[in-house]
Write an enzyme that holds these catalytic residues in place. Structure first.
Site, PDB file in Angstrom:
ATOM      1  N   PHE A  17      -4.177 -16.883  10.525  1.00  0.00           N
ATOM      2  CA  PHE A  17      -5.004 -16.137   9.573  1.00  0.00           C
ATOM      3  C   PHE A  17      -4.436 -16.309   8.169  1.00  0.00           C
ATOM      4  O   PHE A  17      -3.283 -16.719   7.978  1.00  0.00           O
ATOM      5  CB  PHE A  17      -5.053 -14.648   9.951  1.00  0.00           C
ATOM      6  N   CYS A  18      -5.274 -15.993   7.180  1.00  0.00           N
ATOM      7  CA  CYS A  18      -4.862 -16.019   5.779  1.00  0.00           C
ATOM      8  C   CYS A  18      -5.769 -15.064   5.015  1.00  0.00           C
ATOM      9  O   CYS A  18      -6.531 -14.310   5.610  1.00  0.00           O
ATOM     10  CB  CYS A  18      -4.927 -17.434   5.213  1.00  0.00           C
ATOM     11  N   THR A  19      -5.733 -15.096   3.705  1.00  0.00           N
ATOM     12  CA  THR A  19      -6.459 -14.101   2.905  1.00  0.00           C
ATOM     13  C   THR A  19      -7.960 -14.176   3.122  1.00  0.00           C
ATOM     14  O   THR A  19      -8.601 -13.194   3.501  1.00  0.00           O
ATOM     15  CB  THR A  19      -6.137 -14.279   1.413  1.00  0.00           C
ATOM     16  N   CYS A  79      -5.966 -20.911   6.663  1.00  0.00           N
ATOM     17  CA  CYS A  79      -5.848 -20.988   8.127  1.00  0.00           C
ATOM     18  C   CYS A  79      -6.843 -21.981   8.711  1.00  0.00           C
ATOM     19  O   CYS A  79      -6.553 -22.631   9.721  1.00  0.00           O
ATOM     20  CB  CYS A  79      -5.995 -19.611   8.768  1.00  0.00           C
ATOM     21  N   ILE A 126      -8.396 -12.228   6.256  1.00  0.00           N
ATOM     22  CA  ILE A 126      -8.010 -10.823   6.194  1.00  0.00           C
ATOM     23  C   ILE A 126      -9.064 -10.003   5.459  1.00  0.00           C
ATOM     24  O   ILE A 126      -9.363  -8.864   5.839  1.00  0.00           O
ATOM     25  CB  ILE A 126      -6.647 -10.680   5.491  1.00  0.00           C
TER      26      ILE A 126
END
Length: 243
Positions: free
Chosen positions: A176-178, A183, A205
């Site tokens: 995952f990432c922002t 990702c 996220i």
């Protein structure tokens, strides 16, 4: 309701004439009073922009009218004041820099996981959960049981994979990432390296915090964002990182 609307978006899509899009994007954004940054590259588009709600909606409509961007998704939030000082539309080699030639995220990305299904996936003890963001972002907030690769830039991610994940090619890996862009590219890199069970959080996220209630959440802390708001929490409310 805040006056300023903010939209974060990206899409991996082949844009062979990406440079030719820049004048039209600049003109449209300037006409609507939009500020922020849009990146264009052969592999797609990436941006975070802000403006009055009606103007931002018109700008997003213009973006979706362009060839290949009709299904461009975005994460919407708000700010009390304009979070960007100016408008930038930049031409880049990559919309998120990993420095690995030949990757095709539009074709090779791992399996998307909707926010509503994310908790179940990362609660499985067999799943390795990796935060693909930088370490200072990890320190501000992350998901329960997530691993910090210890990177200071996304370009260091391939070295982390070579150093740490060489024996994990058959293990389920969830990343995952922002907003989803790092990702998604990271999953395409893992698949190119022969990893077989690779997943990533759709919308990142931000989409998770937008849609999952706090009482059901496995997120801890604040999600760092690269503008004057600095951090967002559940419901994408401004939530400054501690420290």
């Amino acid at each position: 309701m805040s006056r300023i609307a903010v939209s974060a978006f990206y899409k991996f899509v082949e844009l062979p004439d990406f440079a030719a899009l820049r004048p039209a994007l600049l003109a449209a954004a300037q006409a609507h009073g939009i500020r922020g940054t849009i990146l264009l590259a052969p592999e797609g588009i990436n941006g975070t922009i802000a403006g009055e709600a009606h103007a931002l909606a018109q700008m997003m409509g213009f973006l979706r009218s362009l060839t290949g961007l009709g299904d461009l998704e975005s994460k919407e939030s708000h700010a009390e004041q304009m979070p960007f000082k100016r408008l930038k539309v930049r031409l880049k080699k990559e919309i998120v820099t990993m420095g690995v030639p030949g990757l095709r995220p539009a074709e090779m990305a791992g399996a998307y996981v909707e926010p509503k299904d994310w908790n179940a996936l990362i609660s499985n003890q067999d799943v390795l959960v990796i935060d693909t963001r930088n370490s200072f972002e990890f320190q501000a907030g992350t998901f329960t049981n997530a691993v910090d690769p210890g990177t200071n830039s996304f370009g260091e991610f391939p070295a982390y994979v070579a150093r740490t994940l060489h024996s994990e090619k058959d293990r389920p890996i969830a990343m995952f990432c922002t907003g989803g862009i790092r990702c998604e590219k990271a999953t395409s890199y893992l698949r190119a390296q022969g990893f077989s069970k690779v997943y990533h959080l759709k919308g990142g996220i931000l989409k998770y915090l937008e849609t999952i209630p706090r009482e059901q959440s496995l997120w801890q802390g604040s999600c760092f964002v690269f503008d004057e708001r600095e951090g967002l929490g559940h419901g994408l409310a401004i939530e400054k990182p501690e420290g």
